[in-house]
Design an enzyme around this catalytic site. Structure first.
Site, short mmCIF file in Angstrom:
data_model
loop_
_atom_site.label_atom_id
_atom_site.label_comp_id
_atom_site.label_asym_id
_atom_site.label_seq_id
_atom_site.Cartn_x
_atom_site.Cartn_y
_atom_site.Cartn_z
N LEU A 37 0.87 -1.18 0.00
CA LEU A 37 0.00 0.00 0.00
C LEU A 37 0.90 1.23 0.00
CD1 LEU A 37 -2.92 -0.55 2.56
CD2 LEU A 37 -3.13 -0.24 0.11
N ASP A 38 0.63 2.19 -0.88
CA ASP A 38 1.44 3.41 -0.93
C ASP A 38 1.42 4.12 0.42
OD1 ASP A 38 2.05 2.97 -3.57
OD2 ASP A 38 0.44 4.23 -4.35
#
Length: 304
Positions: A37-38
């Site tokens: 996940l960024d």
């Protein structure tokens, strides 16, 4: 310690940061996440502990649900709110029907080109490494599955003073929501970017199942490990076969098994073998010997 933790990843942390902190909290090195996940995205990030790390790829393969805010009228270098502005265009009114038509077109199997600021590798280097060096490279397109796109913020039209809408996205693995935002904009004739993102579901884990790092730390200090889900949770959608003690002994040694044993599940790409309600191994059809199944992974450790 073996099992799966549905972690709520907070904004500002990388997925690797979460793994690093959990290794300290749980006092174990065998910790792995199930899909990046960024940093600016918060949401459900299943974490595999101990023997569950062998299941990480199967958990990653499951579908995801996101809630995104998408803003029309401006595109950025990163396709999200962190990038520099690339293009702007003043919005004429876009009706709810026009937006819905664009969403309908992008539902189903679609082709995406990953953003330059992403971890996809080209010639052994991550795309964001090229992007930071100012080098544009040809990016491989990929097919992804969009199961549903549902607008969450009513049916008001989008205008210059109201250019943002909220969308729930149910999709398969490998989908770039940033790129989806840009694609929606293109269909409507405007530059666009993803202004906010939250992952509300990953595989079988929902937002309400999750704990934060602080909550996990608190439980560990109280010697409470009830937050660990069993390994079997990671293969809920996989075909299963109950085995007896004789087969169980063979499986622990990685023995090839006859196809006849798998009659009820023989058309499945892989099968989870269960002994006394516990996951023992994952088998798949042998690529060369049609009458046999071979182990893909032996999960249970052989008793010394």
């Amino acid at each position: 310690m073996n099992g799966i933790i549905p972690l709520w990843k907070e904004r500002g942390m990388t997925s690797h940061d979460c793994v690093f902190k959990l290794r300290k909290i749980l006092h174990t090195k065998k910790v792995g996440h199930t899909g990046t996940l960024d940093p600016e995205v918060e949401g459900v990030l299943p974490i595999c502990i101990g023997r569950a790390t062998k299941l990480a790829e199967y958990v990653t393969d499951e579908g995801k649900v996101y809630v995104a805010e998408i803003t029309l009228g401006k595109s950025t270098t990163t396709e999200d709110a962190t990038g520099e502005t690339v293009a702007t265009k003043e919005l004429a009114e876009i009706s709810a029907e026009e937006l819905q038509a664009a969403l309908t077109k992008l539902t189903g199997k679609i082709t995406q080109i990953p953003p330059m600021f992403s971890a996809v590798k080209v010639n052994g280097k991550k795309l964001y490494e090229y992007a930071r060096a100012g080098i544009e490279v040809e990016r491989p397109s990929r097919q992804v599955d969009i199961y549903s796109l549902v607008r969450l913020d009513g049916v008001s039209p989008l205008t210059e003073s109201n250019p943002t809408f909220k969308l729930e996205i149910s999709c398969g693995k490998g989908t770039y929501i940033r790129t989806l935002a840009v694609m929606i904009g293109e269909l409507l004739g405007y530059p666009a970017h993803m202004s906010k993102l939250e992952r509300t579901r990953s595989g079988f884990f929902k937002k309400e199942d999750c704990l934060t790092l602080a909550e996990i730390d608190e439980k560990m200090q109280a010697n409470d490990t009830d937050f660990l889900y069993p390994l079997e949770k990671g293969i809920e959608s996989m075909a299963k076969l109950e085995i007896d003690e004789e087969i169980h002994a063979k499986v622990l040694n990685g023995v090839l098994l006859p196809k006849s044993l798998f009659q009820t599940v023989e058309n499945e790409p892989r099968v989870a073998l269960i002994f006394q309600e516990k996951l023992t191994a994952i088998y798949k059809p042998h690529p060369e010997k049609q009458d046999l199944f071979k182990p893909e992974k032996v999960i249970e450790l052989q008793q010394a």
